[in-house]
Design a protein around this motif. Structure first.
Motif, short mmCIF file in Angstrom:
data_model
loop_
_atom_site.label_atom_id
_atom_site.label_comp_id
_atom_site.label_asym_id
_atom_site.label_seq_id
_atom_site.Cartn_x
_atom_site.Cartn_y
_atom_site.Cartn_z
N VAL A 39 1.30 -1.40 -0.05
CA VAL A 39 0.10 0.17 0.07
C VAL A 39 0.79 1.29 -0.07
N ARG A 40 0.71 2.02 -0.77
CA ARG A 40 0.89 3.59 -1.13
C ARG A 40 0.32 4.87 -0.18
N VAL A 41 0.77 5.04 0.58
CA VAL A 41 0.33 5.65 2.09
C VAL A 41 0.42 7.21 1.37
N VAL A 42 -0.71 8.30 1.29
CA VAL A 42 -0.45 9.79 0.96
C VAL A 42 -1.40 10.08 2.28
N LEU A 43 -0.24 11.46 3.04
CA LEU A 43 -0.80 12.30 4.47
C LEU A 43 -1.05 13.46 3.84
N ALA A 44 -2.46 13.83 3.09
CA ALA A 44 -2.70 15.18 2.35
C ALA A 44 -3.02 15.69 3.73
N ASP A 45 -1.82 17.11 4.19
CA ASP A 45 -1.87 17.57 5.13
C ASP A 45 -2.65 19.00 4.79
N ASN A 46 -3.59 19.45 5.54
CA ASN A 46 -4.18 21.22 4.82
C ASN A 46 -3.42 21.70 6.43
N GLY A 47 -2.10 21.02 6.85
CA GLY A 47 -2.07 22.88 7.64
C GLY A 47 -1.72 22.31 8.99
N SER A 48 -1.20 21.42 9.51
CA SER A 48 -0.90 20.07 10.90
C SER A 48 -0.07 20.91 11.62
N THR A 49 -0.82 21.02 13.21
CA THR A 49 0.64 21.66 13.78
C THR A 49 1.28 20.89 14.75
N ASP A 50 0.04 19.75 14.74
CA ASP A 50 0.67 18.74 15.88
C ASP A 50 2.23 17.53 15.56
N GLY A 51 2.71 17.67 14.43
CA GLY A 51 3.62 17.05 14.48
C GLY A 51 3.69 15.59 13.72
N ALA A 52 2.28 15.68 13.92
CA ALA A 52 1.98 13.73 14.41
C ALA A 52 2.15 13.47 12.15
N PRO A 53 1.89 14.15 11.38
CA PRO A 53 1.88 13.21 9.64
C PRO A 53 3.42 13.53 9.09
#
Length: 290
Positions: free
Chosen positions: A40-54
């Motif tokens: 599986v290829r996983v893409v984290l499309a990030d909308n502006g996280s500030t917690d550093g988790a992605p």
């Protein structure tokens, strides 16, 4: 001149839209390993996280890509950006919330169902709440009468006929087609996703999945509910702190959906009545939330 549909391979890609998802993202990725026997290829499309988790997840895991979207595009807009980043070898696209826990073999079950439904464009699993209850994730489309009845009475009359029909609560849990499937977890044929140009980015949050299901149906695809595949939806970690804003977004999207399907001057009085009714409902719900 009509262009030929793009041809894709048989690989599997998972898109999850992140916005400070916290610890739930780790559980999402851990349980995903047992959801399918495929790579599986996983893409984290990030909308502006500030917690550093992605960013941390992408650093720690070889199959995970961190993809900043450039701003908060909403759920559908972020998902579209993630799908566009996948190579042509990926023909099966999963769009799922980062606060899901995957059941063992759940993705493989969805792909098996696709073999049984050659015109299936979107496939949705049985979704459980954390307490084990089944969430009604395969529903009819909210046509005008049904939608208004559900909007007016859904919160104050639990057994009203419009809500029960819309949510398909009387249906036996079995594999079947639906008007739309919850966007919290969808497997889609990529050519089906392309045929409707993905999610409508005008829906910042809520109703983007209802709209997608309707447009897929209009293009001749089917939305298929597959209850032999199970996931657990933990709930909105990233939205819990902004509930009034989320309620407003829900009502805005509900109006857009109904207004889009009833355009023109003849429907103007109906659109005005819908807007007024939804505004009143929003006021009551915000007051209740506070």
């Amino acid at each position: 001149m009509t262009s030929e549909p793009k041809s894709y391979g048989d690989e599997l890609g998972v898109i999850t839209v992140t916005y400070s998802p916290g610890e739930t993202l780790g559980r999402f990725l851990d349980t995903l390993v047992k959801a399918t026997s495929r790579d599986v290829r996983v893409v984290l499309a990030d909308n502006g996280s500030t917690d550093g988790a992605p960013e941390a997840a992408a650093t720690e895991r070889d199959n995970v890509e961190f993809l900043p979207t450039g701003g908060n595009l909403g759920y559908g807009g972020g998902a579209n950006r993630g799908v566009a980043a996948l190579p042509d070898s990926v023909g099966w696209v999963v769009v799922a919330n980062p606060d899901l826990e995957w059941g063992d073999g759940s993705l493989d079950e969805l792909i098996k169902a696709a073999e049984r439904w050659p015109r299936g464009g979107a496939f949705g699993p049985l979704i459980r709440e954390p307490n084990g209850e089944v969430y009604p994730s395969a529903r009819l489309l909210p046509e005008l009468g049904r939608g208004i009845g559900h909007a007016l009475f859904g919160k104050i009359w639990a057994g009203n006929p419009w809500t029960r029909q819309y949510r398909q609560e009387d249906k036996t849990v079995r594999e079947r087609t639906a008007g739309w499937l919850s966007g919290s977890c969808l497997l889609m044929r990529r050519e089906a996703f392309d045929s409707v140009a993905g999610f409508d980015p005008r829906y910042f949050m809520f109703f983007e999945d209802v709209d997608l299901g309707d447009r897929l149906t209009r293009k001749g695809w089917q939305n298929v509910y597959v209850p032999t595949a199970e996931v657990v939806h933990i709930g909105g970690v990233s939205t819990a702190k902004v509930k009034p804003k989320m309620l407003a977004a829900h009502h805005d999207s509900a109006y857009r959906y109904l207004a889009d399907r009833h355009p023109g001057p003849l429907w103007a009085p109906v659109r005005l009545a819908i807007k007024a009714g939804l505004a009143l409902r929003l006021k009551l719900e915000v007051r209740g939330a506070r």
